[in-house]
Design an enzyme around this catalytic site. Structure first.
Site, mmCIF file in Angstrom:
data_model
loop_
_atom_site.group_PDB
_atom_site.id
_atom_site.type_symbol
_atom_site.label_atom_id
_atom_site.label_comp_id
_atom_site.label_asym_id
_atom_site.label_seq_id
_atom_site.Cartn_x
_atom_site.Cartn_y
_atom_site.Cartn_z
ATOM 1 N N ASP A 199 44.592 39.180 38.137
ATOM 2 C CA ASP A 199 44.649 40.226 37.101
ATOM 3 C C ASP A 199 46.066 40.775 37.014
ATOM 4 O OD1 ASP A 199 44.822 42.894 38.852
ATOM 5 O OD2 ASP A 199 43.425 41.524 39.832
ATOM 6 N N ASP A 233 46.783 44.046 37.494
ATOM 7 C CA ASP A 233 46.702 45.399 38.022
ATOM 8 C C ASP A 233 46.402 46.336 36.849
ATOM 9 O OD1 ASP A 233 46.809 46.750 40.611
ATOM 10 O OD2 ASP A 233 48.488 47.866 39.784
#
Length: 290
Positions: A210, A212
């Protein structure tokens, strides 16, 4: 010459190694308590290998409760010479996209609730972690990842946070814009420091899941999305590991970067002042010198 034995610490999503011959789950006792789980041993393409699921099978340990000292001691006790850490991470860089791998070469340690050393009162030691990963082992991982067709980035700074919560938006922006971190995770510290104290070559492969919380187009971290990416990353991780025996020598000379001699000038406590009980606990980690 030293007989090479690979130790693989699998993070979120990576709970097994395909192609392992003569697999056997072993219970290893250490002076630092029980490791995260039993350790799966066997051979991979003729090379001895030990696999330890960092969070335990079924993911029972939080990043904070992982018994890092027991894990590293257990691997050293089994004869492991080279540790490959595979873990999930968030990315602070647009170019380091979900599904990519990063061969980490630096850390920022923001953990605060973990035991970070095998040494202490009665036997004091200070090892250098200026360069916390082994360039030789990292290069092999990079080549293995490229050969497996993985998009991989050579070098990156991993910020280790305590967790288990993900970053606030303010933290994410600070780590990215002001601290120069490239990826963020919760488990590589104090693991890397302990591996250095145990004189083990250590390489860290961070698998991006991802962005973050800093990325304006992706929003906050979503566990559902992370799990979906983890599945693909785990398959890639296994493909990378399968190629490592062909890139490493079955028997090798001392590490050219000194990882296996990290304690040569690190222990400060005079022999007659050392705590016998602590010295006994250090039998696997520092037995070469103690």
């Amino acid at each position: 010459m030293t007989k090479t034995m690979l130790g693989v610490i699998g993070g979120s999503g990576l709970y097994q190694i395909d192609g392992l011959q003569s697999p056997e789950w072993q219970t290893v006792e250490t002076p630092w308590g029980a490791p995260s789980d039993q350790i799966l041993t066997g051979t991979l393409d003729g090379m001895a290998l030990a696999f330890l699921p960092r969070h335990g099978r079924g993911h029972t340990h939080t990043p904070t409760s992982v018994p890092y000292r027991a894990n590293i001691d257990a691997l050293k006790r089994l004869g492991v010479t080279d540790v490959i850490s595979v873990s999930a991470c968030g990315s602070f860089r647009e170019a380091m996209a979900p599904g990519d791998f990063v061969v980490v070469n630096q850390f920022i340690d923001r953990t605060f609730a973990r035991e970070k050393s095998f040494f202490g009162p009665g036997c004091v030691a200070h090892v250098s972690v200026a360069h916390p990963t082994c360039p030789r082992l990292s290069a092999a991982c990079l080549t293995a990842a490229i050969d497996a067709g993985i998009t991989v980035h050579d070098g990156g700074t991993y910020l280790a946070m305590e967790g288990p919560q993900f970053s606030t938006l303010a933290e994410s922006r600070m780590y990215r814009e002001h601290w120069g971190a490239d990826v963020i995770g919760m488990t590589n510290m104090p693991e890397a420091k302990l591996a250095r104290e145990a004189e083990l070559c250590y390489a860290s492969i961070a698998m991006v899941t991802d962005y973050d919380s800093w990325h304006p187009d992706h929003g906050e971290v979503d566990v559902t999305q992370i799990i979906a990416t983890l599945t693909g990353n785990a398959d890639k991780g296994r493909a990378m590991i399968e190629r490592l025996p062909g890139l490493l020598e079955a028997e090798r000379a001392p590490c050219p970067h000194g990882c296996d001699r990290a304690l040569d000038h690190a222990i400060l406590t005079a022999p007659d002042a050392r705590d016998p009980a602590l010295v006994a606990r250090l039998d696997a980690v520092a037995g070469r010198l103690l």
